[in-house]
Write a protein that holds these residues in place. Structure first.
Motif, PDB file in Angstrom:
ATOM      1  N   GLU A   9      -5.871 -10.812  -5.375  1.00 36.01           N
ATOM      2  CA  GLU A   9      -6.560 -10.586  -4.106  1.00 36.01           C
ATOM      3  C   GLU A   9      -7.707  -9.595  -4.285  1.00 36.01           C
ATOM      4  O   GLU A   9      -8.535  -9.423  -3.409  1.00 36.01           O
ATOM      5  CB  GLU A   9      -5.585 -10.035  -3.042  1.00 36.01           C
ATOM      6  CG  GLU A   9      -4.491 -10.981  -2.643  1.00 36.01           C
ATOM      7  CD  GLU A   9      -3.254 -10.879  -3.534  1.00 36.01           C
ATOM      8  OE1 GLU A   9      -3.163  -9.936  -4.343  1.00 36.01           O
ATOM      9  OE2 GLU A   9      -2.405 -11.758  -3.445  1.00 36.01           O
ATOM     10  N   VAL A  10      -7.706  -8.919  -5.431  1.00 41.34           N
ATOM     11  CA  VAL A  10      -8.756  -7.945  -5.716  1.00 41.34           C
ATOM     12  C   VAL A  10      -9.345  -8.219  -7.093  1.00 41.34           C
ATOM     13  O   VAL A  10      -8.745  -8.873  -7.930  1.00 41.34           O
ATOM     14  CB  VAL A  10      -8.226  -6.485  -5.666  1.00 41.34           C
ATOM     15  CG1 VAL A  10      -7.706  -6.148  -4.292  1.00 41.34           C
ATOM     16  CG2 VAL A  10      -7.192  -6.226  -6.726  1.00 41.34           C
ATOM     17  N   SER A  11     -10.519  -7.705  -7.287  1.00 45.99           N
ATOM     18  CA  SER A  11     -11.210  -7.817  -8.564  1.00 45.99           C
ATOM     19  C   SER A  11     -11.524  -6.417  -9.053  1.00 45.99           C
ATOM     20  O   SER A  11     -11.812  -5.524  -8.251  1.00 45.99           O
ATOM     21  CB  SER A  11     -12.491  -8.622  -8.366  1.00 45.99           C
ATOM     22  OG  SER A  11     -13.255  -8.637  -9.547  1.00 45.99           O
ATOM     23  N   LEU A  12     -11.472  -6.222 -10.350  1.00 51.95           N
ATOM     24  CA  LEU A  12     -11.858  -4.942 -10.924  1.00 51.95           C
ATOM     25  C   LEU A  12     -13.276  -5.052 -11.459  1.00 51.95           C
ATOM     26  O   LEU A  12     -13.597  -5.979 -12.199  1.00 51.95           O
ATOM     27  CB  LEU A  12     -10.904  -4.560 -12.059  1.00 51.95           C
ATOM     28  CG  LEU A  12      -9.442  -4.387 -11.681  1.00 51.95           C
ATOM     29  CD1 LEU A  12      -8.623  -4.055 -12.925  1.00 51.95           C
ATOM     30  CD2 LEU A  12      -9.263  -3.314 -10.636  1.00 51.95           C
ATOM     31  N   VAL A  13     -14.119  -4.105 -11.063  1.00 51.15           N
ATOM     32  CA  VAL A  13     -15.503  -4.088 -11.513  1.00 51.15           C
ATOM     33  C   VAL A  13     -15.739  -2.777 -12.247  1.00 51.15           C
ATOM     34  O   VAL A  13     -15.570  -1.698 -11.673  1.00 51.15           O
ATOM     35  CB  VAL A  13     -16.481  -4.221 -10.308  1.00 51.15           C
ATOM     36  CG1 VAL A  13     -17.918  -4.176 -10.786  1.00 51.15           C
ATOM     37  CG2 VAL A  13     -16.188  -5.481  -9.525  1.00 51.15           C
ATOM     38  N   ALA A  25     -11.980  -5.918  -2.842  1.00 51.83           N
ATOM     39  CA  ALA A  25     -11.156  -6.930  -2.165  1.00 51.83           C
ATOM     40  C   ALA A  25     -11.874  -8.271  -2.179  1.00 51.83           C
ATOM     41  O   ALA A  25     -13.066  -8.361  -1.919  1.00 51.83           O
ATOM     42  CB  ALA A  25     -10.878  -6.494  -0.732  1.00 51.83           C
ATOM     43  N   MET A  26     -11.124  -9.346  -2.481  1.00 45.40           N
ATOM     44  CA  MET A  26     -11.676 -10.698  -2.521  1.00 45.40           C
ATOM     45  C   MET A  26     -11.535 -11.386  -1.157  1.00 45.40           C
ATOM     46  O   MET A  26     -11.994 -12.500  -0.976  1.00 45.40           O
ATOM     47  CB  MET A  26     -10.953 -11.530  -3.586  1.00 45.40           C
ATOM     48  CG  MET A  26     -10.996 -10.916  -4.982  1.00 45.40           C
ATOM     49  SD  MET A  26     -12.646 -10.697  -5.632  1.00 45.40           S
ATOM     50  CE  MET A  26     -13.048 -12.371  -6.032  1.00 45.40           C
ATOM     51  N   GLY A  27     -10.891 -10.727  -0.239  1.00 44.12           N
ATOM     52  CA  GLY A  27     -10.668 -11.264   1.108  1.00 44.12           C
ATOM     53  C   GLY A  27     -10.001 -10.190   1.938  1.00 44.12           C
ATOM     54  O   GLY A  27      -9.890  -9.033   1.525  1.00 44.12           O
ATOM     55  N   VAL A  35      -0.876  -5.618  -3.056  1.00 46.35           N
ATOM     56  CA  VAL A  35      -2.123  -6.109  -3.628  1.00 46.35           C
ATOM     57  C   VAL A  35      -1.905  -6.353  -5.122  1.00 46.35           C
ATOM     58  O   VAL A  35      -1.268  -5.571  -5.803  1.00 46.35           O
ATOM     59  CB  VAL A  35      -3.269  -5.083  -3.418  1.00 46.35           C
ATOM     60  CG1 VAL A  35      -4.539  -5.537  -4.096  1.00 46.35           C
ATOM     61  CG2 VAL A  35      -3.500  -4.847  -1.941  1.00 46.35           C
ATOM     62  N   SER A  36      -2.444  -7.473  -5.606  1.00 51.79           N
ATOM     63  CA  SER A  36      -2.359  -7.735  -7.042  1.00 51.79           C
ATOM     64  C   SER A  36      -3.746  -8.050  -7.573  1.00 51.79           C
ATOM     65  O   SER A  36      -4.624  -8.503  -6.849  1.00 51.79           O
ATOM     66  CB  SER A  36      -1.398  -8.887  -7.326  1.00 51.79           C
ATOM     67  OG  SER A  36      -1.866 -10.078  -6.764  1.00 51.79           O
ATOM     68  N   VAL A  37      -3.916  -7.784  -8.857  1.00 48.99           N
ATOM     69  CA  VAL A  37      -5.190  -8.050  -9.514  1.00 48.99           C
ATOM     70  C   VAL A  37      -5.008  -9.300 -10.378  1.00 48.99           C
ATOM     71  O   VAL A  37      -3.960  -9.501 -10.983  1.00 48.99           O
ATOM     72  CB  VAL A  37      -5.654  -6.838 -10.354  1.00 48.99           C
ATOM     73  CG1 VAL A  37      -4.709  -6.548 -11.482  1.00 48.99           C
ATOM     74  CG2 VAL A  37      -7.064  -7.032 -10.865  1.00 48.99           C
TER      75      VAL A  37
END
Length: 169
Positions: A9-13, A25-27, A35-37
């Motif tokens: 649901e999340v992205s690491l940048v 957050a992807m949404g 929350v999971s990556v």
């Protein structure tokens, strides 16, 4: 690592200039929601080897299936191998099989392995379509039989493995 891995649901940048990692957050994520990556296109085999974890619903999971003609037991093995060469199929060959997918080369190889001598003249069909209904049935039965044989090599069933995983969690 302190993040839960899943579909993501999340992205690491990562910013190399500031040496900071941002969680994006992807949404929509509701307050208190877990929350999971995402792990990218990573199979459970890779996750287990590199991170010591597995994902039960991993869309990128796969199994490797090695196809090889039995050159000793099959009196027609050299003829089958010649047919495979004409269709640019390799013997032996290892195929990556993902859930819901059948690699075309594996299916073609199984069709050739399942040919009866009276079907040999139709081997060229094996690449794109069933040679015959009976041949297709034999090819899939061969695959199922091979998978069942492999499963008997495991000491425990999947149900027993899942119980062990639940108990250790």
């Amino acid at each position: 690592d302190s993040l839960t891995h899943g579909v993501g649901e999340v992205s690491l940048v990562y910013d190399s200039e500031t040496q900071e990692t941002r969680v994006v957050a992807m949404g929509k994520i509701n307050k208190g929601e877990r929350v999971s990556v995402g792990c990218g296109l990573t199979s459970n085999l890779e996750l287990l080897a590199n991170r010591g974890s597995l994902m039960s619903t991993n869309r990128n999971n796969f199994v490797l299936i090695k196809f090889q003609l039995d050159m000793q037991a099959d009196i027609h093995a050299s003829a089958r191998e010649a047919m495979m060469k004409q269709l640019n199929l390799t013997n032996p060959m290892t195929y990556i099989v993902r859930s819901g997918e059948m690699p075309q080369g594996l299916l073609s190889s199984l069709r050739i392995q399942s040919l009866t001598p009276t079907e040999f003249t139709s081997f060229h069909k094996a690449l794109d379509s069933p040679v015959s209904l009976e041949n297709e049935w034999r090819a899939y039965r061969l695959l199922i039989s091979s998978c069942n044989t492999i499963l008997t090599l495991y000491k425990t069933t999947i149900e027993e493995d899942e119980e062990l995983l639940k108990a250790s969690a």
